[in-house]
Design an enzyme around this catalytic site. Structure first.
Site, PDB file in Angstrom:
ATOM      1  N   CYS A  84      -4.139  -1.385  -2.123  1.00  0.00           N
ATOM      2  CA  CYS A  84      -4.338   0.058  -2.325  1.00  0.00           C
ATOM      3  C   CYS A  84      -5.291   0.204  -3.507  1.00  0.00           C
ATOM      4  O   CYS A  84      -4.996  -0.285  -4.612  1.00  0.00           O
ATOM      5  CB  CYS A  84      -2.990   0.709  -2.636  1.00  0.00           C
ATOM      6  SG  CYS A  84      -3.095   2.450  -3.088  1.00  0.00           S
ATOM      7  N   ASP A  94       0.870  -1.188   0.000  1.00  0.00           N
ATOM      8  CA  ASP A  94       0.000   0.000   0.000  1.00  0.00           C
ATOM      9  C   ASP A  94       0.900   1.229   0.000  1.00  0.00           C
ATOM     10  O   ASP A  94       2.102   1.149   0.279  1.00  0.00           O
ATOM     11  CB  ASP A  94      -0.899   0.016   1.246  1.00  0.00           C
ATOM     12  CG  ASP A  94      -1.809   1.253   1.293  1.00  0.00           C
ATOM     13  OD1 ASP A  94      -2.368   1.623   0.246  1.00  0.00           O
ATOM     14  OD2 ASP A  94      -1.950   1.858   2.367  1.00  0.00           O
ATOM     15  N   SER A  95       0.281   2.365  -0.272  1.00  0.00           N
ATOM     16  CA  SER A  95       1.041   3.618  -0.215  1.00  0.00           C
ATOM     17  C   SER A  95       1.487   3.921   1.219  1.00  0.00           C
ATOM     18  O   SER A  95       2.431   4.676   1.423  1.00  0.00           O
ATOM     19  CB  SER A  95       0.178   4.765  -0.727  1.00  0.00           C
ATOM     20  OG  SER A  95      -1.014   4.835   0.023  1.00  0.00           O
TER      21      SER A  95
HETATM   22  N1  DGL Z   1      -4.752   3.372   0.615  1.00  0.00           N
HETATM   23  C1  DGL Z   1      -4.839   4.001  -0.658  1.00  0.00           C
HETATM   24  C2  DGL Z   1      -6.058   3.500  -1.422  1.00  0.00           C
HETATM   25  O1  DGL Z   1      -6.628   2.480  -1.083  1.00  0.00           O
HETATM   26  C3  DGL Z   1      -4.906   5.477  -0.697  1.00  0.00           C
HETATM   27  C4  DGL Z   1      -4.080   6.320   0.175  1.00  0.00           C
HETATM   28  C5  DGL Z   1      -3.302   7.314  -0.643  1.00  0.00           C
HETATM   29  O2  DGL Z   1      -3.872   8.287  -1.126  1.00  0.00           O
HETATM   30  O3  DGL Z   1      -2.112   7.047  -0.771  1.00  0.00           O
HETATM   31  O4  DGL Z   1      -6.453   4.118  -2.389  1.00  0.00           O
END
Ligand code: DGL
Length: 275
Positions: free
Chosen positions: A76, A13-14
């Site tokens: 993500c 994930d980010s």
């Molecule tokens: N967790 C990321 C998602 O599911 C988003 C968070 C971000 O903007 O980096 O889209």
């Protein structure tokens, strides 16, 4: 069990939000070895262009491949929405599972009248991946969506309860409802389940909230089963990789997961091309 089954599953994930998916995979598949990579140095992805998100996601998944993972889970929505086909092609033959299709499936299964609202990042909303995934499953579904970028910052901050998240949720949800009232809201960002109580309060008791964590975990299990890659050895401790602020990851990541994270299990890595 084959040797290949011993390999870990890579989850990325980010930032810390993907820990909601990590937790669901860990609960459903306790025998699997899990490596989680949070690109905490470059978060948020959700406000960036498709090109940038694709480049970042390619670098992070490449880093996971160095651990000989048997599968990659893109925990993500933004990276899934913008880069899934590119990542699948780049990592082939290693299977890649994203969270958008499982999230869309959870939504259509929960929605009585197929009126579905999507809360997501700007980039996910702009790309329209949720609307496409929902319509592929239920062509007649009515889909409305809204970008909720502030939720990402609140979740990363661990600020998920009280008047500030409730006010933000009230603003986003009431704006979405101006276009008509959905019966189901899909939390189309892996950070958002952390704000579910505030979102539920803003939406009201008659609206269902769903996210992709459980359905993604189930898809991981089914895919590993199909490939003969399910591990049944003794449960192994997870490993965490972050691109910045490991001590913060230990603190906030532990809150996300509802269990403490040992600082010895968190490693700082560098994803810059020269590294
Ligand atoms: N967790 C990321 C998602 O599911 C988003 C968070 C971000 O903007 O980096 O889209």
């Amino acid at each position: 069990m084959s040797n290949a089954a011993e390999a870990p599953i890579g989850i990325f994930d980010s930032g810390i939000g993907g820990m909601t998916v990590f937790g669901a995979i860990q609960a459903l598949l306790p025998h699997e070895r899990l490596i989680y990579l949070g690109d905490t140095a470059r978060l948020p992805y959700g406000t960036k262009s498709a090109e940038t998100v694709t480049r970042y996601a390619t670098q992070t998944t490449r880093a996971l491949m160095r651990y000989d993972v048997k599968m990659v889970v893109i925990a993500c929505n933004t990276a899934t929405a913008l880069a899934l086909p590119v990542l699948k092609a780049a990592l082939d033959p290693v299977p890649v599972i994203g969270v958008v299709e499982p999230g869309a499936r959870a939504a259509v299964e929960a929605s009585p009248d197929q009126r579905i609202g999507v809360l997501a990042t700007e980039a996910t909303v702009r790309g329209g991946a949720y609307a496409r995934a929902i319509h592929a499953l239920r062509p007649q579904a009515q889909v409305s969506q809204i970008a909720c970028p502030l939720f990402v910052a609140l979740a990363e901050e661990g600020w998920t309860q009280g008047p500030v998240p409730e006010l933000a949720a009230e603003r986003y949800v009431s704006t979405l409802f101006q276009a008509g009232r959905p019966d189901t809201l899909v939390l189309g960002c892996t950070h958002f389940p952390l704000l579910a109580p505030a979102i539920a309060k803003a939406a009201g008791p008659d609206i269902r909230l769903v996210d992709s964590a459980q359905t993604t975990a189930l898809e991981v299990k089914l895919a590993l089963g199909r490939l003969g890659l399910l591990r049944d050895g003794a449960p192994a401790s997870p490993q965490f990789l972050v691109t910045d602020a490991p001590e913060r990851f230990v603190r906030v990541g532990g809150q996300f997961l509802g269990q403490s994270i040992a600082s010895s299990s968190v490693e700082l890595i560098d994803l810059s091309p020269a590294a």
